[in-house]
Design an enzyme around this catalytic site. Structure first.
Site, PDB file in Angstrom:
ATOM      1  CB  THR A 249      -0.974   0.012   1.200  1.00 23.64           C
ATOM      2  OG1 THR A 249      -0.229   0.186   2.401  1.00 23.64           O
ATOM      3  CG2 THR A 249      -1.791  -1.271   1.271  1.00 23.64           C
TER       4      THR A 249
ATOM      5  CB  ILE B 278       9.342   3.869   2.082  1.00 20.51           C
ATOM      6  CG1 ILE B 278      10.393   4.798   2.732  1.00 20.51           C
ATOM      7  CG2 ILE B 278       9.452   2.469   2.668  1.00 20.51           C
ATOM      8  CD1 ILE B 278      10.202   5.009   4.227  1.00 20.51           C
TER       9      ILE B 278
ATOM     10  CE1 TYR C 196       3.705   9.012  10.163  1.00 18.37           C
ATOM     11  CE2 TYR C 196       5.711   9.233  11.468  1.00 18.37           C
ATOM     12  CZ  TYR C 196       5.048   8.712  10.373  1.00 18.37           C
ATOM     13  OH  TYR C 196       5.709   7.890   9.504  1.00 18.37           O
TER      14      TYR C 196
END
Lengths: 263, 268
Positions: free
Chosen positions: A13, A19, A151
């Site tokens: 995903t 990355i 986060y």
């Protein structure tokens, strides 16, 4: 070493850049049938073309309907890499500046997006008796920073659910682990580093030099450089390999030594 | 995937059997020239011969790493044949025998255990890591245990040794700034070594379980040793992780502890 990944079907995903794209590329090089996922079709298709992916799945994983559509395109997946994530524009915000809506959005994008894909793709892995779920977390999940708290908290949740899922799976041939990257040189980090060099008056230095200085003076990283997407991709390929079948519930830090504590 | 290990030189301490022997063999398969280490020449020779028979290259370095003289002898033997080394797997330990409870085990045994595990590792690190740093490439990997961070009530000396390994390896990683050398720990859970095989079969007898190995293993991981993975690990599970951490491609992984334990450690 033959990682024995040939023919495995993998969904990464958030693999239309950074990355995720690096992970998709390395899995494809190991002859996996890779499904590239992103929100922007043009970008996802570009990566898919470059790496020879078998399919492109488009959708926003913070919505159930889009997650259904992505799972539909993905089909029966052997290797799920929950890499999609990010912060709701909050990475540089002070603690109290982050709104409730932003907390929810960041949690959606990271923790719940991963849970959505696990709920959709795990049954086929269990039925087959083999599977790999690899959740991309962050060094900030275990070594929080004083700003952008949403986060780190969402990534902390990803680490926690990895451990919980490993315990729930039992003897079914499916393993689940996390990879926690430190600072990785993506276009976003490169831009940040450029701005940092200017702000700190480091003068007209190369990215390589800025990187050395940053890892000495700003974010201490013993290895002395910022990571590359290949560093993360390599760890993902290793965990995905059938040879890593005894590894489950673990968090693999790929951070150049950024996280200070023992684990 | 090419791990880019061809031509690297490795010392695997305690590699005449079990995890060490399996790791030495797997590294040799990847083109690493391996120094097999142990205290028993016959057993060491066997591993070296097996590596050579499979087309690999190996030498034997004999000596007891639990004292300075023995460690120096091992270091000299390796240096004489290899010059330096690129990969150090600190795997050697005192056997599990004689480790008992908090109030039964004599303190001398704690000293012996520390001598043969963390001090042995420190001796090899002090001997070989400066050379790695000079050449700007190196891998130091410590073999600890799930019990380093999730101790049980018994065998405190052995577990403290493992905890020391995790801690000192993280410290080493921090001391090696920008020199191309990484330092990491592996923490295996229950692994089927010859010693574990004997222990499990003994216990099966005592508990009146079936004699069939699969049944013993199944019972063990669902009762006394709950493992989500549903099996005991194999030495190859650990060897593969060492090869991965040794790889040129793992250069950004340092200061971490890799758990290969089938989910044995309960915490995040």
């Amino acid at each position: 070493m033959d990682l024995r990944l040939a023919g495995k079907r993998a969904l990464v995903t958030g693999s239309s850049s950074g990355i995720g794209a690096g992970i998709a590329r390395m899995l494809a090089a190991e002859r996996c049938a890779v499904v590239v996922h992103g929100r922007d079709r043009a970008r996802a298709e570009k990566v898919a073309d470059e790496i020879g992916a078998v399919a492109v799945a488009i959708g926003d994983l913070s919505s159930d309907a889009d997650a259904d559509a992505v799972a539909q395109v993905a089909g029966e997946i052997d290797i799920l890499v929950n890499n999609a994530g990010g912060a709701a524009g909050t990475s540089a915000m002070a603690w109290t500046e982050v709104s409730e809506a932003a907390w929810i959005e960041t949690y959606q994008q990271n923790a719940i997006a991963a849970a959505r894909m696990i709920r959709r793709l795990l049954p086929a892995m269990k039925a087959k008796g083999w599977g790999r779920i690899i959740n991309i977390a962050s060094a900030a999940g275990t070594q929080p920073i004083p700003f952008g708290p949403d986060y780190g908290a969402a990534k902390g949740a990803v680490l926690n659910m990895t451990s919980s899922l490993a315990k729930s799976l039992g003897d079914c041939g499916v393993t689940v682990n996390s990879v926690s990257p430190g600072a990785i040189l993506t276009p976003a980090v490169e831009e940040w580093l450029g701005n940092l060099s200017k702000a700190l008056g480091w003068g007209d230095i190369s990215i390589g030099e800025a990187e050395k200085r940053m890892t000495r003076e700003i974010v201490p990283v013993p290895i002395g450089r910022i990571g590359r997407v290949e560093d993360i991709a390599h760890a993902v390929c290793m965990i995905a390999s059938p040879g890593a079948g005894f590894m489950t519930g673990a968090n693999v830090r790929v951070d150049g030594g950024q996280v200070q504590s023992v684990n | 995937m090419d791990l880019k290990l061809k031509g690297k030189r490795a010392l695997v301490t305690g590699s005449t059997s079990g995890i060490g022997a399996a790791t030495a063999k797997l590294l040799a398969e990847e083109g690493v020239i391996v120094a097999v280490h142990g205290r028993d020449r016959a057993r060491g020779d066997t591993v070296v011969r097996e590596i050579e028979a499979a087309g690999g290259q190996a030498i034997l370095a004999l000596g007891d790493l639990s004292n300075d003289a023995g460690a120096t002898a091992v270091g000299d033997a390796v240096e004489a044949q290899f010059g330096g080394i690129d990969i150090l797997f600190n795997n050697a330990a005192l056997t599990g025998e004689g480790h008992t409870g908090w109030f039964e085990e004599p303190l001398e045994h704690w000293v012996e255990a520390f001598q043969s595990k963390p001090f042995a590792a420190a001796r090899m690190i002090r001997r070989f890591v400066p050379g790695m740093a000079e050449r700007h490439w190196g891998r130091v990997i410590a073999n600890a245990s799930a019990s380093a961070i999730q101790p049980i009530g018994g065998i405190p000396a052995q577990q403290a040794c493992y905890a020391a390994m995790v801690n000192m390896t993280a410290s080493l990683a921090r001391s090696l700034h920008n020199v191309g050398v990484t330092a990491n720990t592996i923490s295996p859970g229950l692994i089927l070594t010859p010693a574990v095989d004997i222990w499990a079969r003994d216990m099966a007898r005592q508990q009146g379980w079936s004699k069939d190995w699969d049944a013993i293993e199944g019972k063990l991981v669902t009762t006394m040793f709950p493992l989500p993975c549903g099996r005991i690990g194999r030495v190859l599970d650990i060897a593969a992780a060492v090869a991965f951490l040794s790889s040129d491609l793992a250069g950004f992984i340092t200061g971490t502890n890799l758990r290969i334990d089938g989910g044995q450690v309960q915490c995040v």
